[in-house]
Scaffold this motif. Structure first.
Motif, mmCIF file in Angstrom:
data_model
loop_
_atom_site.group_PDB
_atom_site.id
_atom_site.type_symbol
_atom_site.label_atom_id
_atom_site.label_comp_id
_atom_site.label_asym_id
_atom_site.label_seq_id
_atom_site.Cartn_x
_atom_site.Cartn_y
_atom_site.Cartn_z
ATOM 1 N N MET A 24 -20.026 45.229 -94.958
ATOM 2 C CA MET A 24 -19.182 45.608 -95.592
ATOM 3 C C MET A 24 -18.389 45.172 -97.017
ATOM 4 O O MET A 24 -19.239 43.968 -96.984
ATOM 5 N N THR A 25 -17.843 46.204 -97.705
ATOM 6 C CA THR A 25 -18.568 45.999 -99.517
ATOM 7 C C THR A 25 -17.229 44.691 -99.642
ATOM 8 O O THR A 25 -16.093 44.664 -98.665
ATOM 9 N N ALA A 26 -17.120 44.362 -100.661
ATOM 10 C CA ALA A 26 -16.086 43.314 -101.521
ATOM 11 C C ALA A 26 -14.718 44.014 -101.199
ATOM 12 O O ALA A 26 -13.785 43.244 -101.256
ATOM 13 N N LYS A 27 -14.785 45.366 -101.728
ATOM 14 C CA LYS A 27 -13.345 46.275 -101.341
ATOM 15 C C LYS A 27 -12.857 46.175 -100.523
ATOM 16 O O LYS A 27 -11.910 45.984 -99.969
ATOM 17 N N GLN A 28 -13.825 46.360 -99.370
ATOM 18 C CA GLN A 28 -13.584 46.598 -97.536
ATOM 19 C C GLN A 28 -12.761 45.098 -97.579
ATOM 20 O O GLN A 28 -11.649 45.214 -96.861
ATOM 21 N N ASP A 29 -13.454 44.425 -97.232
ATOM 22 C CA ASP A 29 -12.730 42.548 -97.487
ATOM 23 C C ASP A 29 -11.586 42.572 -98.219
ATOM 24 O O ASP A 29 -11.168 42.028 -97.406
ATOM 25 N N THR A 30 -11.079 42.763 -99.536
ATOM 26 C CA THR A 30 -10.131 42.780 -99.942
ATOM 27 C C THR A 30 -9.159 43.970 -99.815
ATOM 28 O O THR A 30 -7.489 43.051 -99.200
ATOM 29 N N ALA A 31 -9.036 44.766 -99.045
ATOM 30 C CA ALA A 31 -8.904 45.599 -98.761
ATOM 31 C C ALA A 31 -7.906 44.705 -97.137
ATOM 32 O O ALA A 31 -6.643 44.923 -96.387
ATOM 33 N N LEU A 32 -8.924 44.384 -96.180
ATOM 34 C CA LEU A 32 -8.780 44.564 -95.259
ATOM 35 C C LEU A 32 -7.942 42.860 -95.121
ATOM 36 O O LEU A 32 -6.874 42.186 -94.427
ATOM 37 N N ILE A 33 -8.361 41.646 -95.957
ATOM 38 C CA ILE A 33 -7.089 41.161 -96.412
ATOM 39 C C ILE A 33 -6.289 41.291 -96.672
ATOM 40 O O ILE A 33 -4.932 40.467 -96.275
ATOM 41 N N ALA A 34 -5.381 41.495 -97.338
ATOM 42 C CA ALA A 34 -4.956 42.567 -98.250
ATOM 43 C C ALA A 34 -3.430 42.965 -96.640
ATOM 44 O O ALA A 34 -3.015 42.938 -96.873
ATOM 45 N N GLY A 35 -3.785 43.747 -95.641
ATOM 46 C CA GLY A 35 -4.003 44.007 -95.382
ATOM 47 C C GLY A 35 -3.565 43.202 -94.059
ATOM 48 O O GLY A 35 -2.323 43.209 -93.641
ATOM 49 N N GLN A 36 -3.743 41.984 -94.217
ATOM 50 C CA GLN A 36 -3.953 41.547 -92.892
ATOM 51 C C GLN A 36 -2.505 40.064 -93.840
ATOM 52 O O GLN A 36 -1.779 39.805 -92.965
ATOM 53 N N LEU A 37 -2.471 39.947 -95.309
ATOM 54 C CA LEU A 37 -1.179 39.027 -96.212
ATOM 55 C C LEU A 37 -0.707 39.743 -95.490
ATOM 56 O O LEU A 37 0.919 39.598 -95.666
ATOM 57 N N ALA A 38 -0.781 41.304 -95.879
ATOM 58 C CA ALA A 38 0.917 41.900 -95.603
ATOM 59 C C ALA A 38 1.670 41.725 -94.314
ATOM 60 O O ALA A 38 2.551 41.943 -94.999
ATOM 61 N N GLU A 39 0.692 41.795 -93.025
ATOM 62 C CA GLU A 39 1.462 41.588 -91.482
ATOM 63 C C GLU A 39 1.715 40.321 -91.863
ATOM 64 O O GLU A 39 3.221 40.388 -90.958
ATOM 65 N N LEU A 40 1.272 39.523 -91.757
ATOM 66 C CA LEU A 40 1.569 38.147 -91.667
ATOM 67 C C LEU A 40 2.757 38.129 -92.423
ATOM 68 O O LEU A 40 4.063 37.068 -91.996
ATOM 69 N N THR A 41 2.508 38.410 -94.039
ATOM 70 C CA THR A 41 3.771 38.888 -94.496
ATOM 71 C C THR A 41 5.542 38.997 -93.891
ATOM 72 O O THR A 41 6.101 38.394 -93.845
ATOM 73 N N ARG A 42 4.810 40.255 -93.234
ATOM 74 C CA ARG A 42 6.062 40.765 -92.198
ATOM 75 C C ARG A 42 6.263 40.220 -91.146
ATOM 76 O O ARG A 42 7.838 39.646 -90.797
ATOM 77 N N THR A 43 5.622 39.456 -90.685
ATOM 78 C CA THR A 43 5.797 38.515 -89.115
ATOM 79 C C THR A 43 6.150 36.958 -89.904
ATOM 80 O O THR A 43 7.223 36.767 -88.970
ATOM 81 N N VAL A 44 6.328 37.014 -91.265
ATOM 82 C CA VAL A 44 6.726 35.442 -91.116
ATOM 83 C C VAL A 44 8.733 35.916 -91.467
ATOM 84 O O VAL A 44 9.289 35.112 -91.839
ATOM 85 N N GLU A 45 8.938 36.957 -91.886
ATOM 86 C CA GLU A 45 10.365 37.512 -93.358
ATOM 87 C C GLU A 45 11.066 37.606 -91.408
ATOM 88 O O GLU A 45 12.321 37.304 -92.003
ATOM 89 N N GLU A 46 10.040 38.612 -90.837
ATOM 90 C CA GLU A 46 10.680 37.976 -89.867
ATOM 91 C C GLU A 46 11.524 37.100 -88.337
ATOM 92 O O GLU A 46 12.594 36.622 -87.796
ATOM 93 N N MET A 47 10.395 36.042 -88.492
ATOM 94 C CA MET A 47 10.873 34.459 -88.047
ATOM 95 C C MET A 47 11.291 33.645 -89.219
ATOM 96 O O MET A 47 12.578 33.584 -88.730
#
Length: 81
Positions: free
Chosen positions: A1-24
């Motif tokens: 996995m490249t650094a770009k892929q890692d960054t994209a994966l982390i960004a996706g996880q952060l976006a999902e976490l943000t949505r979860t926190v907003e919902e909570m």
């Protein structure tokens, strides 16, 4: 996995976490509003109960006063006979 892929994966996880926190946060706000509303209803009911109890106490005192007057009238009537 490249650094770009890692960054994209982390960004996706952060976006999902943000949505979860907003919902909570939204759910917590709704719970808080319901609790506040229930407290207002409870306070209102308590005030009504206290007012009703005051009316009951007043009626009981008035009834006792009427009973005393009736008893006095009955005693006076007996003495006059």
């Amino acid at each position: 996995m490249t650094a770009k892929q890692d960054t994209a994966l982390i960004a996706g996880q952060l976006a999902e976490l943000t949505r979860t926190v907003e919902e909570m946060a939204s759910q917590l706000k709704a719970l808080r509003e319901r609790a506040d509303s229930q407290q207002v209803r409870s306070d209102t009911q308590q005030e009504r109960t206290e007012a009703q109890q005051e009316r009951i106490d007043l009626a009981a005192r008035e009834l006792a006063d009427v009973s005393d007057r009736l008893q006095a009238a009955a005693n006076a009537l007996r003495e006059s006979l």
